[in-house]
Design an enzyme around this catalytic site. Structure first.
Site, PDB file in Angstrom:
ATOM      1  CB  CYS A  68      31.668 -35.274 -14.064  1.00 49.85           C
ATOM      2  SG  CYS A  68      30.989 -35.742 -15.659  1.00 49.85           S
ATOM      3  CG  HIS A  83      31.154 -31.143 -13.299  1.00 51.76           C
ATOM      4  ND1 HIS A  83      31.963 -31.173 -14.419  1.00 51.76           N
ATOM      5  CD2 HIS A  83      30.089 -31.939 -13.585  1.00 51.76           C
ATOM      6  CE1 HIS A  83      31.412 -31.955 -15.326  1.00 51.76           C
ATOM      7  NE2 HIS A  83      30.278 -32.430 -14.854  1.00 51.76           N
ATOM      8  CG  ASN A 133      29.536 -32.297 -18.538  1.00 58.37           C
ATOM      9  OD1 ASN A 133      30.697 -32.449 -18.179  1.00 58.37           O
ATOM     10  ND2 ASN A 133      28.528 -32.924 -17.952  1.00 58.37           N
TER      11      ASN A 133
HETATM   12  O1  UT7 Z   1      28.416 -34.356 -15.721  1.00 61.60           O
HETATM   13  C1  UT7 Z   1      27.818 -35.263 -14.860  1.00 61.60           C
HETATM   14  C2  UT7 Z   1      26.587 -34.725 -14.277  1.00 61.60           C
HETATM   15  N1  UT7 Z   1      25.599 -34.518 -15.317  1.00 61.60           N
HETATM   16  C3  UT7 Z   1      24.628 -33.656 -15.073  1.00 61.60           C
HETATM   17  O2  UT7 Z   1      24.668 -33.008 -14.070  1.00 61.60           O
HETATM   18  C4  UT7 Z   1      23.475 -33.556 -16.050  1.00 61.60           C
HETATM   19  C5  UT7 Z   1      22.195 -33.466 -15.232  1.00 61.60           C
HETATM   20  N2  UT7 Z   1      20.985 -33.338 -16.031  1.00 61.60           N
HETATM   21  C6  UT7 Z   1      20.696 -32.245 -16.756  1.00 61.60           C
HETATM   22  O3  UT7 Z   1      21.490 -31.343 -16.873  1.00 61.60           O
HETATM   23  C7  UT7 Z   1      19.316 -32.148 -17.369  1.00 61.60           C
HETATM   24  O4  UT7 Z   1      18.472 -33.163 -16.828  1.00 61.60           O
HETATM   25  C8  UT7 Z   1      19.313 -32.255 -18.921  1.00 61.60           C
HETATM   26  C9  UT7 Z   1      19.937 -30.995 -19.526  1.00 61.60           C
HETATM   27  C10 UT7 Z   1      20.065 -33.499 -19.341  1.00 61.60           C
HETATM   28  C11 UT7 Z   1      17.884 -32.356 -19.449  1.00 61.60           C
HETATM   29  O5  UT7 Z   1      17.102 -31.286 -18.978  1.00 61.60           O
HETATM   30  P1  UT7 Z   1      15.638 -31.581 -18.378  1.00 61.60           P
HETATM   31  O6  UT7 Z   1      15.047 -30.293 -18.068  1.00 61.60           O
HETATM   32  O7  UT7 Z   1      15.830 -32.553 -17.256  1.00 61.60           O
HETATM   33  O8  UT7 Z   1      14.874 -32.208 -19.618  1.00 61.60           O
HETATM   34  P2  UT7 Z   1      14.198 -33.637 -19.753  1.00 61.60           P
HETATM   35  O9  UT7 Z   1      15.212 -34.698 -19.863  1.00 61.60           O
HETATM   36  O10 UT7 Z   1      13.137 -33.770 -18.701  1.00 61.60           O
HETATM   37  O11 UT7 Z   1      13.470 -33.485 -21.146  1.00 61.60           O
HETATM   38  C12 UT7 Z   1      12.404 -32.543 -21.331  1.00 61.60           C
HETATM   39  C13 UT7 Z   1      11.902 -32.659 -22.745  1.00 61.60           C
HETATM   40  C14 UT7 Z   1      11.568 -34.077 -23.171  1.00 61.60           C
HETATM   41  O12 UT7 Z   1      10.425 -34.020 -23.998  1.00 61.60           O
HETATM   42  P3  UT7 Z   1       8.969 -34.427 -23.429  1.00 61.60           P
HETATM   43  O13 UT7 Z   1       9.112 -35.843 -22.956  1.00 61.60           O
HETATM   44  O14 UT7 Z   1       8.700 -33.465 -22.311  1.00 61.60           O
HETATM   45  O15 UT7 Z   1       8.101 -34.249 -24.610  1.00 61.60           O
HETATM   46  C15 UT7 Z   1      12.758 -34.485 -24.011  1.00 61.60           C
HETATM   47  O16 UT7 Z   1      12.434 -35.443 -24.974  1.00 61.60           O
HETATM   48  O17 UT7 Z   1      12.911 -32.197 -23.656  1.00 61.60           O
HETATM   49  C16 UT7 Z   1      13.127 -33.184 -24.666  1.00 61.60           C
HETATM   50  N3  UT7 Z   1      14.529 -33.122 -25.070  1.00 61.60           N
HETATM   51  C17 UT7 Z   1      14.954 -32.327 -26.057  1.00 61.60           C
HETATM   52  N4  UT7 Z   1      14.345 -31.480 -26.876  1.00 61.60           N
HETATM   53  C18 UT7 Z   1      15.085 -30.802 -27.771  1.00 61.60           C
HETATM   54  C19 UT7 Z   1      15.574 -33.798 -24.540  1.00 61.60           C
HETATM   55  N5  UT7 Z   1      16.715 -33.434 -25.173  1.00 61.60           N
HETATM   56  C20 UT7 Z   1      16.351 -32.533 -26.111  1.00 61.60           C
HETATM   57  C21 UT7 Z   1      17.083 -31.798 -27.065  1.00 61.60           C
HETATM   58  N6  UT7 Z   1      16.412 -30.949 -27.876  1.00 61.60           N
HETATM   59  N7  UT7 Z   1      18.430 -31.901 -27.202  1.00 61.60           N
END
Ligand code: UT7
Length: 325
Positions: free
Chosen positions: A119, A252, A282
């Site tokens: 990225c 980005h 993204n």
């Molecule tokens: O391009 C290169 C750089 N990339 C980035 O910068 C991406 C960086 N990361 C992010 O943008 C975020 O971490 C994400 C958008 C990927 C995820 O957001 P988050 O707030 O960090 O969520 P999380 O991974 O902590 O997940 C929270 C909850 C989890 O459930 P529990 O364990 O709390 O019950 C996940 O299982 O959300 C759940 N979850 C979803 N629920 C519904 C994860 N993906 C989904 C989904 N739909 N698509």
């Protein structure tokens, strides 16, 4: 006399197939993967993304973006003596997508190669092109970010497959007596390889390992917020400028929350940030040139303004470019 590089035209291209969150929710539900429009919008800011059709390759998207950038710069393919394509989803193992693109453009004989910094790829490519122009090795470059991430997504992993999209963006970067690119800053830290990767390779005609994107989202998020601020401050310091001099931050486009956090740290209001993540998702190396071209063509970003471009991604890689348009 000093020699600088300057952007003289921008272009971008999104494949026509557009999937809203609702489309994706329905598609994933059919294979038992549960997600929702609310979650995707709240956690990432994404509402829609574009996916390329089968048979369309990275170089095809790049070609469309380059034709538009060349037209904007009033240049012909024959004027181009350097092509750098930033991509992690090349057409083939080799030759480079840049060479394939060069053939499709009908621009023969100049240098052409790919840069692989995920990225951050466009920031890396722009920095390399700037250096080659400044040293006199090139006069007129096409610098491209182009990706088909839909091909490397694991549609069983809801934590990643809802975040990415396909597209391409390009700039024409030319030698100039007045400064366009003011400063650049590149970094990588290979101890974070496992945080964001596609851990597969080809061996004896077979794919070994997992040829699908894996990401430790929260760790990437935390690292991204820190290094983006560092890179932004580094390019400002190198150019003897401060946050006040920034007309537009073009980051980005991974997650609206990361952009909001960076803007806040730089004390920039969000109306100085170009945001396309809501409509593009993204698009990895393509996201910054796509956002830049959107900014230019919408009339927001204008000639003479100071832009801070910055990216972060797998590797871990990160960097920034400060420029006058
Ligand atoms: O391009 C290169 C750089 N990339 C980035 O910068 C991406 C960086 N990361 C992010 O943008 C975020 O971490 C994400 C958008 C990927 C995820 O957001 P988050 O707030 O960090 O969520 P999380 O991974 O902590 O997940 C929270 C909850 C989890 O459930 P529990 O364990 O709390 O019950 C996940 O299982 O959300 C759940 N979850 C979803 N629920 C519904 C994860 N993906 C989904 C989904 N739909 N698509």
């Amino acid at each position: 006399m000093s020699r600088y590089s300057r952007i003289t035209g921008t272009g971008s291209y999104l494949p026509p197939k557009r999937l809203t969150n609702a489309d994706l929710v329905a598609r994933l539900a059919s294979s038992g993967v549960e997600t929702s429009d609310e979650w995707i919008v709240e956690r990432s800011g994404i509402s829609a993304r574009h996916f390329a059709s089968d048979g369309v390759f990275c170089s095809d998207l790049a070609l469309q973006a380059c034709n538009k950038a060349l037209e904007a710069a009033h240049r012909k393919p024959q004027d181009v003596d350097l092509i750098i394509v930033a991509t992690s989803t090349p057409d083939m193992v080799f030759p480079s997508t840049a060479c394939i693109l060069q053939g499709k453009l009908g621009a023969h004989g100049g240098a052409a190669f790919d840069v692989q910094a995920v990225c951050s790829g466009f920031i890396y490519a722009l920095t390399v092109a700037d250096a080659l122009i400044k040293t006199g090795s090139a006069k007129c470059a096409l610098v491209v970010g182009a990706e088909i991430f839909s091909r490397i997504l694991d549609f069983k992993d809801r934590g990643t497959c809802v975040l990415f999209g396909d597209g391409a963006g390009a700039v024409v970067l030319e030698a100039s007596q007045t400064p366009g690119i003011l400063s650049t800053d590149l970094h990588a830290d290979g101890k974070y390889v496992d945080l964001l990767c596609v851990p597969g390779h080809v061996n004896g005609g077979e794919v070994q390992g997992v040829p699908l994107l894996q990401m430790a989202g929260q760790s990437v998020f935390k690292l991204a917020v820190g290094v983006l601020e560092d890179a932004a401050r580094a390019v400002l310091a190198k150019a003897d400028k401060t946050e006040i001099d920034i007309d537009w931050l073009i980051p980005h486009q991974a997650n609206i929350r990361i952009m909001q956090s960076t803007a806040k740290k730089l004390q920039l209001p969000m109306d100085k940030v170009i945001v396309t993540v809501d409509q593009h998702g993204n698009t990895s190396a393509a996201s910054i040139p796509l956002a830049l071209d959107y900014g230019v063509r919408s009339g927001k970003v204008q000639a003479g303004q100071t832009l801070l471009l910055e990216g972060v991604g797998g590797g871990f890689t990160w960097g920034a470019v400060l420029l006058n348009l």
